[in-house]
Design a protein around this motif. Structure first.
Motif, mmCIF file in Angstrom:
data_model
loop_
_atom_site.group_PDB
_atom_site.id
_atom_site.type_symbol
_atom_site.label_atom_id
_atom_site.label_comp_id
_atom_site.label_asym_id
_atom_site.label_seq_id
_atom_site.Cartn_x
_atom_site.Cartn_y
_atom_site.Cartn_z
ATOM 1 N N ALA A 1 0.834 -1.211 0.000
ATOM 2 C CA ALA A 1 0.000 0.000 0.000
ATOM 3 C C ALA A 1 0.867 1.259 0.000
ATOM 4 N N VAL A 2 1.966 1.249 0.732
ATOM 5 C CA VAL A 2 2.841 2.433 0.783
ATOM 6 C C VAL A 2 3.491 2.647 -0.589
ATOM 7 N N VAL A 3 3.911 1.561 -1.228
ATOM 8 C CA VAL A 3 4.503 1.688 -2.571
ATOM 9 C C VAL A 3 3.474 2.289 -3.528
ATOM 10 N N ALA A 4 2.246 1.782 -3.470
ATOM 11 C CA ALA A 4 1.200 2.295 -4.373
ATOM 12 C C ALA A 4 0.919 3.768 -4.082
ATOM 13 N N ALA A 5 0.970 4.149 -2.810
ATOM 14 C CA ALA A 5 0.648 5.527 -2.425
ATOM 15 C C ALA A 5 1.754 6.502 -2.810
ATOM 16 N N SER A 6 2.960 6.011 -3.037
ATOM 17 C CA SER A 6 4.055 6.950 -3.315
ATOM 18 C C SER A 6 4.611 6.856 -4.724
ATOM 19 N N ASN A 7 4.085 5.929 -5.501
ATOM 20 C CA ASN A 7 4.602 5.678 -6.842
ATOM 21 C C ASN A 7 4.719 6.901 -7.736
ATOM 22 N N ASP A 8 3.719 7.759 -7.693
ATOM 23 C CA ASP A 8 3.697 8.885 -8.632
ATOM 24 C C ASP A 8 4.314 10.149 -8.046
ATOM 25 N N LEU A 9 4.941 10.055 -6.880
ATOM 26 C CA LEU A 9 5.492 11.260 -6.251
ATOM 27 C C LEU A 9 6.998 11.291 -6.442
ATOM 28 N N ASP A 10 7.495 12.292 -7.155
ATOM 29 C CA ASP A 10 8.947 12.310 -7.331
ATOM 30 C C ASP A 10 9.599 13.511 -6.655
ATOM 31 N N ASP A 11 8.839 14.209 -5.819
ATOM 32 C CA ASP A 11 9.415 15.389 -5.158
ATOM 33 C C ASP A 11 9.628 15.163 -3.665
ATOM 34 N N ARG A 12 9.537 13.915 -3.231
ATOM 35 C CA ARG A 12 9.728 13.623 -1.806
ATOM 36 C C ARG A 12 10.198 12.189 -1.630
ATOM 37 N N ASP A 13 10.825 11.905 -0.500
ATOM 38 C CA ASP A 13 11.229 10.535 -0.195
ATOM 39 C C ASP A 13 10.274 9.938 0.828
ATOM 40 N N VAL A 14 10.061 8.641 0.710
ATOM 41 C CA VAL A 14 9.226 7.924 1.669
ATOM 42 C C VAL A 14 10.055 6.772 2.209
ATOM 43 N N MET A 15 10.048 6.619 3.515
ATOM 44 C CA MET A 15 10.831 5.544 4.135
ATOM 45 C C MET A 15 9.920 4.739 5.064
ATOM 46 N N ILE A 16 10.139 3.430 5.154
ATOM 47 C CA ILE A 16 9.422 2.633 6.151
ATOM 48 C C ILE A 16 10.418 1.773 6.929
ATOM 49 N N ALA A 17 10.135 1.636 8.231
ATOM 50 C CA ALA A 17 11.002 0.850 9.111
ATOM 51 C C ALA A 17 10.184 -0.254 9.759
ATOM 52 N N PRO A 18 10.096 -1.415 9.082
ATOM 53 C CA PRO A 18 9.357 -2.552 9.642
ATOM 54 C C PRO A 18 10.146 -3.204 10.781
ATOM 55 N N PRO A 19 9.503 -4.100 11.537
ATOM 56 C CA PRO A 19 10.270 -4.855 12.534
ATOM 57 C C PRO A 19 11.281 -5.758 11.820
ATOM 58 N N SER A 20 12.310 -6.177 12.518
ATOM 59 C CA SER A 20 13.392 -6.958 11.883
ATOM 60 C C SER A 20 12.897 -8.207 11.170
ATOM 61 N N THR A 21 11.886 -8.848 11.744
ATOM 62 C CA THR A 21 11.396 -10.105 11.144
ATOM 63 C C THR A 21 10.840 -9.880 9.746
ATOM 64 N N ALA A 22 10.403 -8.656 9.455
ATOM 65 C CA ALA A 22 9.768 -8.400 8.154
ATOM 66 C C ALA A 22 10.685 -7.661 7.185
ATOM 67 N N LEU A 23 11.915 -7.375 7.608
ATOM 68 C CA LEU A 23 12.787 -6.554 6.762
ATOM 69 C C LEU A 23 13.030 -7.164 5.380
ATOM 70 N N SER A 24 13.408 -8.453 5.331
ATOM 71 C CA SER A 24 13.718 -9.002 4.000
ATOM 72 C C SER A 24 12.483 -9.105 3.147
ATOM 73 N N GLU A 25 11.373 -9.450 3.770
ATOM 74 C CA GLU A 25 10.120 -9.551 3.017
ATOM 75 C C GLU A 25 9.759 -8.190 2.401
ATOM 76 N N VAL A 26 9.845 -7.145 3.221
ATOM 77 C CA VAL A 26 9.504 -5.803 2.741
ATOM 78 C C VAL A 26 10.542 -5.318 1.723
#
Ligand code: PGA
Length: 252
Positions: A26-51
Motif C-alpha cells: 500500500a505504501v509503494v502504491a501511495a508513493s509511486n507517482d510522487l517524485d518530489d519527496r522521499d518515503v521511508m518505512i522501518a518494519p520490525p526486523s522479522t519483516a525486513l527481508s520480506e519488505v
C-alpha cells in the motif's frame, strides 16, 4: 538547494509478515507517482527481508529500527550494518526515545551506532528529544544540545545526505499531544544552527531535520509548512495505509 522532504514510518513492534507485506504494498502504491519527496518505512526486523522484496524498484526506502556498529561478532540480539546493507536497507533509526528510555541506551552507545552506520553507508535517522519535565524545568536546550554533541562526537560527513536528524519530544510520542508548529519550528531552527557548529554550514543547511510525535493526517500540512521541518517520523499513523497515504501526500 532545497531540502527534499522525507516522510518516514516507524512500525515499531507491530505487523505480522502478512500485515507487513500488505502495508508495504500500500505504501509503494501511495508513493509511486510522487517524485518530489522521499518515503521511508522501518518494519520490525522479522519483516525486513520480506519488505525489501516489496519495495525493490520503487521509490520507498527501507530502514531498520536500530543497528549495531560492528560488521559482525558476538552481540546477541543485534543486527549489523552489513547485514542490513545485504538485504537492501538504506537507513537505520538510531537513539529512538523508546531505546533511550525503555532500554536505557546511552548517548555513548548511540554515538557508536551512528558511527558504525555511516561507515557502512547506512544513513542514521538520529533521534533526540526532551521529556515533559525537562521542558517544564527549562532544561530543553541543554538536553538537546547534550544529545546532539554526544551523539555526533567524532562523526564527520562528506555531505548532508549521510545523516538525518529527528526531533521527537518524548511527551508527544504516542500521546496524541503534538508540539505546535511554532514549537517544532523553533527547535528545528535551533538544531540547524547547532548542526552548523558541528559540521560545515552548508552541510547543516542541507541536512534534513524531521519532526516526530503524534503526527497525523490532521496536522501534517501545517507542520510541513514550517521552514525548517523537512519531514516527519510517524509511529501510530504509519500503521494504517490510509492515514499514512494522507501524510505522504502532504500539501505545503
Ligand atoms: P507516534 O510515534 O507517531 O505514534 O507518536 C512517533 C515515533 O515514535 O517515532
Amino acid at each position: 538547494m532545497a531540502r527534499r522532504p522525507l516522510i518516514a514510518g516507524n512500525w515499531k513492534m507491530h505487523t505480522s509478515l502478512d500485515e507487513a507485506r500488505a502495508l508495504a504494498v500500500a505504501v509503494v502504491a501511495a508513493s509511486n507517482d510522487l517524485d518530489d519527496r522521499d518515503v521511508m518505512i522501518a518494519p520490525p526486523s522479522t519483516a525486513l527481508s520480506e519488505v525489501a522484496g516489496v519495495v525493490a524498484d520503487s521509490n520507498v526506502i527501507l530502514s531498520s529500527q536500530n543497528v549495531h556498529w560492528a560488521v559482525k561478532g558476538a552481540f546477541t540480539g543485534e543486527i549489523s550494518p552489513l547485514m542490513l546493507k545485504d538485504i537492501g536497507c538504506k537507513m537505520a533509526i538510531i537513539g529512538h526515545s523508546e531505546r533511550r528510555h525503555v532500554f536505557f541506551e546511552t548517548d555513548e552507545l548511540i554515538n557508536k551506532r551512528i558511527q558504525g552506520a555511516i561507515e557502512n553507508e547506512i544513513t542514521p535517522v538520529f533521534c533526540i528529544g526532551e521529556t515533559l519535565s525537562q521542558r517544564e524545568e527549562g532544561k530543553m536546550i541543554d538536553v538537546l544540545e547534550g544529545q546532539v554533541w554526544s551523539g555526533l562526537e567524532n562523526v564527520s560527513l562528506h555531505n548532508a545526505s549521510q545523516l538525518v536528524v529527528a526531533y521527537e519530544p518524548v511527551w508527544a510520542i504516542g500521546t496524541g499531544k503534538t508540539a505546535t508548529e511554532n514549537q517544532a519550528q523553533e527547535v528545528h531552527a535551533y538544531l540547524r544552527d547547532l548542526l552548523g557548529n558541528i559540521f560545515e554550514k552548508n552541510i547543516a543547511a542541507q541536512m534534513r531535520i524531521l519532526y516526530g510525535g503524534s503526527v497525523k493526517p490532521e496536522n501534517i500540512d501545517i507542520l510541513m509548512q514550517q521552514d525548517d521541518i523537512d519531514g516527519v517520523l510517524v509511529g501510530g499513523a504509519a500503521l494504517e495505509a490510509d492515514s499514512f497515504e494522507r501524510i505522504i501526500r502532504f500539501h505545503k
